[in-house]
Design an enzyme around this catalytic site. Structure first.
Site, PDB file in Angstrom:
ATOM      1  N   GLU A   1      11.372  16.689  -9.439  1.00 44.66           N
ATOM      2  CA  GLU A   1      11.656  16.524  -8.018  1.00 44.66           C
ATOM      3  C   GLU A   1      13.043  15.916  -7.838  1.00 44.66           C
ATOM      4  O   GLU A   1      13.391  14.985  -8.560  1.00 44.66           O
ATOM      5  CB  GLU A   1      10.586  15.645  -7.362  1.00 44.66           C
ATOM      6  CG  GLU A   1       9.206  16.289  -7.421  1.00 44.66           C
ATOM      7  CD  GLU A   1       8.126  15.458  -6.728  1.00 44.66           C
ATOM      8  OE1 GLU A   1       8.437  14.346  -6.239  1.00 44.66           O
ATOM      9  OE2 GLU A   1       6.983  15.917  -6.685  1.00 44.66           O
TER      10      GLU A   1
ATOM     11  N   HIS B   1       6.935  16.871  -1.279  1.00 40.57           N
ATOM     12  CA  HIS B   1       6.300  15.586  -1.609  1.00 40.57           C
ATOM     13  C   HIS B   1       6.300  14.629  -0.411  1.00 40.57           C
ATOM     14  O   HIS B   1       6.832  13.519  -0.455  1.00 40.57           O
ATOM     15  CB  HIS B   1       6.986  14.915  -2.800  1.00 40.57           C
ATOM     16  CG  HIS B   1       6.077  13.968  -3.527  1.00 40.57           C
ATOM     17  ND1 HIS B   1       6.235  13.625  -4.841  1.00 40.57           N
ATOM     18  CD2 HIS B   1       4.962  13.292  -3.110  1.00 40.57           C
ATOM     19  CE1 HIS B   1       5.298  12.779  -5.218  1.00 40.57           C
ATOM     20  NE2 HIS B   1       4.505  12.559  -4.172  1.00 40.57           N
TER      21      HIS B   1
ATOM     22  N   ARG C   1      -0.536  15.026  -8.499  1.00 42.91           N
ATOM     23  CA  ARG C   1       0.565  15.013  -9.454  1.00 42.91           C
ATOM     24  C   ARG C   1       0.660  16.384 -10.112  1.00 42.91           C
ATOM     25  O   ARG C   1      -0.352  16.942 -10.549  1.00 42.91           O
ATOM     26  CB  ARG C   1       0.371  13.926 -10.515  1.00 42.91           C
ATOM     27  CG  ARG C   1       0.470  12.501  -9.980  1.00 42.91           C
ATOM     28  CD  ARG C   1       1.876  12.175  -9.499  1.00 42.91           C
ATOM     29  NE  ARG C   1       1.992  10.824  -8.953  1.00 42.91           N
ATOM     30  CZ  ARG C   1       1.867  10.514  -7.683  1.00 42.91           C
ATOM     31  NH1 ARG C   1       1.585  11.464  -6.796  1.00 42.91           N
ATOM     32  NH2 ARG C   1       2.015   9.265  -7.275  1.00 42.91           N
TER      33      ARG C   1
ATOM     34  N   ILE D   1      -9.407   9.481  -1.820  1.00 44.50           N
ATOM     35  CA  ILE D   1      -8.882  10.656  -1.115  1.00 44.50           C
ATOM     36  C   ILE D   1      -9.801  11.850  -1.306  1.00 44.50           C
ATOM     37  O   ILE D   1     -10.080  12.600  -0.365  1.00 44.50           O
ATOM     38  CB  ILE D   1      -7.452  10.980  -1.586  1.00 44.50           C
ATOM     39  CG1 ILE D   1      -6.522   9.816  -1.233  1.00 44.50           C
ATOM     40  CG2 ILE D   1      -6.954  12.271  -0.943  1.00 44.50           C
ATOM     41  CD1 ILE D   1      -5.109   9.978  -1.766  1.00 44.50           C
TER      42      ILE D   1
ATOM     43  N   GLY E   1     -12.348  10.243  -5.884  1.00 45.80           N
ATOM     44  CA  GLY E   1     -11.935   8.896  -5.523  1.00 45.80           C
ATOM     45  C   GLY E   1     -11.868   8.772  -4.012  1.00 45.80           C
ATOM     46  O   GLY E   1     -12.528   9.510  -3.278  1.00 45.80           O
TER      47      GLY E   1
END
Length: 325
Positions: A265, A284, A236, A155, A153
């Site tokens: 998290e 993160h 993820r 990124i 995609g």
């Protein structure tokens, strides 16, 4: 309007230029993280507009049903943490800009920083210096190595271009359409997913999390990786089969990991990942930078301004039910 903003950990928003857009409204900013429905319902009981930072807080029916004044939820990017159908049922507009055509440069940059940090053992070398020692080992170069991108995609494509600049051979795996786009852009396509995991020296995950991608990286996939290979994940954690990462690292395949995302998290202080010397971890922060924060908040705030001035938000993701006259 009464506006509530959740999870602004470092009180960033009020110091950004875009905050002036909503300064005249009644704004409450919460700097802590709370998921307890009772606490959130009390905090947000009078809220008309709720602004979220990505997926930090889940907005589900038990909470929504206790927020009678809520009109709009505004955020940016994907929204698996929001019950859109219940928002629609309750008459709450959900608006989330997907910033089409624009990759998250902050995420791409952090990803590449993790690649270099892990391959050259930068945190370990710093740790050696801080304990009064000198060099603790020899790192690995990137030039001439094979970079694998799982998910082509916005990124993923940016990371592939970074790899090319560093003189790496770039391989792409993903859906058939994404592989076709990557091949058209001049990148290599392996014969199979198994070959992809076996050939890469650095393998970076760039997939969105859907039911179809949950656990898409299996223990068997990791077992095919080289003992010297690095696995990177800034997307993820649940893309990887549960427990497969820690088990794989313990068994030496892959030989290294660099992660910015985790199943839970904040990361539990007892996580086995924190005890592994072959792992580089960040909390993160991939999407968090000065420029990305201003862009994030500007888009989120423009949505609520549209609503306050009687305009329909451009980036809505649900339509309100209407009854026939």
């Amino acid at each position: 309007m009464k506006i509530s903003i959740l999870d602004d950990y470092f009180d960033t928003l009020r110091h950004l230029p875009c905050f002036k857009k909503i300064a005249e409204h009644d704004v409450t900013i919460w700097n802590d993280h709370v998921q307890d429905v009772e606490v959130l319902a009390d905090r947000l009981k009078d809220t008309e507009v709720l602004v979220l930072i990505r997926e930090r807080t889940e907005i589900r029916a038990p909470l929504l049903e206790r927020l009678p004044k809520l009109k709009l939820i505004s955020q940016r990017s994907v929204y698996p943490h929001i019950d859109v159908e219940d928002c629609t049922r309750l008459g709450v507009i959900v608006s989330s800009s997907q910033h089409p055509g624009t990759p998250s440069h902050a995420t791409a940059e952090l990803t590449w920083g993790l690649v270099i940090a892990a391959m050259r053992q930068i945190p370990q070398q710093m740790g050696s210096l801080k304990t009064g020692n000198w060099q603790m080992g020899v790192g690995n170069s990137l030039h001439g190595k094979t970079l694998g991108i799982f998910g082509y995609g916005r990124i993923g494509k940016t990371i592939a271009n970074y790899g090319s600049v560093f003189g790496m051979k770039v391989l792409i795996w993903g859906s058939e359409p994404s592989r076709a786009r990557a091949e058209a852009d001049g990148f290599g396509i392996p014969n199979s997913k198994a070959d992809f995991f076996a050939e890469c020296d650095v393998l970076s995950l760039h997939l969105r999390l859907y039911d179809s991608t949950r656990g898409i990286v299996t223990a068997e996939d990791l077992s095919r990786m080289k003992p010297s290979a690095l696995l990177v994940n800034t997307s993820r954690a649940a893309l990887i089969e549960k427990e497969a990462l820690a088990d794989g690292l313990s068994n030496g395949r892959p030989g290294m990991a660099a992660f910015d995302v985790f199943e839970e998290e904040p990361l539990d202080s007892k996580s086995p990942l924190l005890k592994m010397e072959n792992v580089v971890l960040t909390p993160h922060i991939a999407g968090e930078s000065d420029l990305s924060q201003d862009s994030f908040w500007r888009l989120s705030l423009e949505t609520l301004i549209d609503l306050s001035e009687g305009r329909w938000p451009e980036s809505y993701v649900c339509l309100l039910y209407t009854s026939a006259a």
